[in-house]
Design a protein around this motif. Structure first.
Motif, short mmCIF file in Angstrom:
data_model
loop_
_atom_site.label_atom_id
_atom_site.label_comp_id
_atom_site.label_asym_id
_atom_site.label_seq_id
_atom_site.Cartn_x
_atom_site.Cartn_y
_atom_site.Cartn_z
N LYS A 290 -7.30 -6.73 -7.37
CA LYS A 290 -6.66 -5.42 -7.39
C LYS A 290 -7.69 -4.32 -7.10
O LYS A 290 -8.90 -4.56 -7.07
CB LYS A 290 -6.00 -5.19 -8.75
N VAL A 291 -7.19 -3.10 -6.91
CA VAL A 291 -8.07 -1.99 -6.54
C VAL A 291 -9.17 -1.79 -7.58
O VAL A 291 -10.32 -1.50 -7.24
CB VAL A 291 -7.23 -0.70 -6.38
N GLN B 187 -3.40 1.53 -8.41
CA GLN B 187 -4.41 2.45 -8.91
C GLN B 187 -5.09 3.14 -7.73
O GLN B 187 -5.44 2.53 -6.73
CB GLN B 187 -5.46 1.71 -9.74
N SER C 48 0.82 -1.21 0.00
CA SER C 48 0.00 0.00 0.00
C SER C 48 0.85 1.26 0.00
O SER C 48 0.37 2.33 0.35
CB SER C 48 -0.94 0.02 1.23
N ARG D 236 -11.81 1.34 1.03
CA ARG D 236 -10.56 0.64 1.30
C ARG D 236 -9.65 1.52 2.17
O ARG D 236 -9.01 1.04 3.12
CB ARG D 236 -9.85 0.29 -0.01
N HIS E 44 -0.92 -0.80 -14.80
CA HIS E 44 -1.92 -1.18 -13.80
C HIS E 44 -2.39 -2.59 -14.15
O HIS E 44 -2.37 -2.99 -15.33
CB HIS E 44 -3.12 -0.24 -13.82
N TYR F 97 -11.10 -5.36 1.58
CA TYR F 97 -11.90 -5.18 0.36
C TYR F 97 -13.09 -4.31 0.72
O TYR F 97 -13.47 -4.20 1.89
CB TYR F 97 -12.32 -6.52 -0.27
N LEU G 146 -0.32 -2.62 -8.67
CA LEU G 146 -1.20 -2.65 -7.50
C LEU G 146 -1.80 -1.30 -7.15
O LEU G 146 -2.71 -1.22 -6.31
CB LEU G 146 -0.40 -3.11 -6.26
N TYR H 231 -4.37 -1.06 -1.46
CA TYR H 231 -4.48 -2.38 -2.11
C TYR H 231 -4.48 -3.50 -1.08
O TYR H 231 -5.45 -4.25 -0.95
CB TYR H 231 -3.34 -2.57 -3.11
#
Length: 381
Positions: free
Chosen positions: A193-194, A169, A142, A262, A187, A357, A167, A294
């Motif tokens: 993934k995000v 975005q 992150s 998130r 990306h 998530y 990871l 992420y």
């Protein structure tokens, strides 16, 4: 006593796309019955690329089949090949090494910063030789890599800078989105993934329009998109699916809210877990420039004990990259025999990621934090 299935908190959510199920089925039917029968690289993909350009403010966005493929295309478009070296982090995912090797070049492994867990700029600079063609840092978990310093290293050494932002975005550093610090970035849209989707996919982002045009040709067997069966380069099959393009366009409107949720969860974890150093648990700080939501990762001296404790409470965790790249059988033959990667080894030994998530409930998030704290109390008596 083990938690019941009803109260379990899985690491990977089984229902990520349940709210969009009907839309996905409608789009599948729409694309499948469309008169033009264009299933790849059609108008929907072009619209998706335009939306990504607008979101990131990139000069070009080229959708392709995966994040790994995106890195492969960038290296090929830059002409990196046999005899060349690319400096990559020793800690991270296999494509950091495998895409370099697939190009014919050699990966040179750099140690990482112990806080960011990303490639250390000073260590990377020390590895530059006359054969070095590029630096390829990766944003991790992150936290974005120190891109201003890496950009400076690359510019002073006359190197290309490839940004593995698969990871990241939703992340930005000094106001510049992840993926646009390098000569090109990527990306990934794999489901967790995000901005994930129910399939594989990725995008190359660049402000170099000539590089973008080469990537665009290379993704489709070296064709220019105008003259079919005219191959300007030896290319790849890395094309984007029209159903997924339409689905991502549908979900893009909800992306800011998902990123915000998130981020809220990350902040809560850090607020609850930031004082556990005495128990051998280090949590990332709350917020900060260059952050993206992420994966939420702790460093824990008794990782196995924490995993077992949380598992007994029905909370599933995940350990990313428990072995550094130079120790992988596939890549060890290319690693320097006198290489030294102590920070990478520590990250591989200590890291453990918690569920993250957007549709985790507040109660679930609180339960995860409560149980990490309970484990910490047990360790400190």
């Amino acid at each position: 006593m083990t938690a019941t299935v009803e109260h379990a908190v899985p690491f990977f959510a089984p229902d990520l796309f349940e709210a969009d199920r009907d839309v996905l089925l409608e789009l599948l039917y729409e694309v499948g019955t469309c008169p033009d029968q264009k299933f790849i690289l059609g108008g929907r993909t072009a619209c998706f690329e335009e939306a990504l350009r607008a979101e990131t403010r990139a000069a070009d966005a080229v959708a392709c089949s995966s994040g790994t493929s995106a890195l492969t295309l960038i290296l090929a478009a830059m002409g990196i090949g046999p005899g060349d070296e690319v400096v990559v982090p020793a800690f991270g995912c296999a494509p950091l090494a495998s895409t370099v090797l697939a190009s014919g070049a050699r990966p040179v492994f750099a140690d990482i910063d112990p806080v960011r867990l990303t490639m250390d700029p000073a260590g990377a600079e020390a590895l530059v030789t006359e054969r070095t063609r590029a630096l390829m840092p990766a944003h991790m978990f992150s936290v974005m890599a120190d891109m201003p310093r890496l950009r400076d290293v690359a510019d002073r050494a006359g190197l290309r800078l490839v940004e593995d932002s698969a990871l990241a975005q939703g992340g930005a550093l000094e106001g510049r989105p992840a993926g646009l610090w390098g000569d090109a970035g990527v990306h990934s849209f794999v489901q967790v993934k995000v901005f994930g989707m129910p399939g594989e996919g990725g995008v190359v982002l660049t402000d170099d329009t000539e590089l973008g045009e080469r990537v665009r040709m290379l993704r489709n067997h070296g064709q220019d998109g105008r003259n079919r069966f005219l191959h300007h380069h030896v290319g790849h099959n890395s094309r984007f699916d029209e159903v997924m393009a339409a689905f991502q366009l549908h979900r893009m409107a909800g992306l800011p809210a998902r990123v915000a949720r998130r981020t809220e969860i990350c902040s809560y974890y850090s607020e609850r877990l930031g004082d556990l150093a005495d128990a051998g648990i280090t949590a990332p700080g709350v917020g900060g420039d260059g952050r993206f939501p992420y994966v939420y990762t702790l460093l824990c001296e008794d990782r196995d004990g924490l995993r077992a404790h949380l598992e007994a409470e029905g909370i599933t965790t995940h350990v990313y990259y428990p072995r550094i790249l130079p120790d992988q059988p596939a890549f060890a033959p290319y690693a320097s025999p006198d290489g030294h990667w102590p920070q990478a080894r520590e990250a591989a030994r200590l890291n453990i990621s918690l569920p993250l998530y957007p549709h985790l409930t507040d109660a679930q998030v609180e339960r995860v934090a409560d149980n990490v704290r309970a484990f910490a109390r047990r360790r400190t008596g």
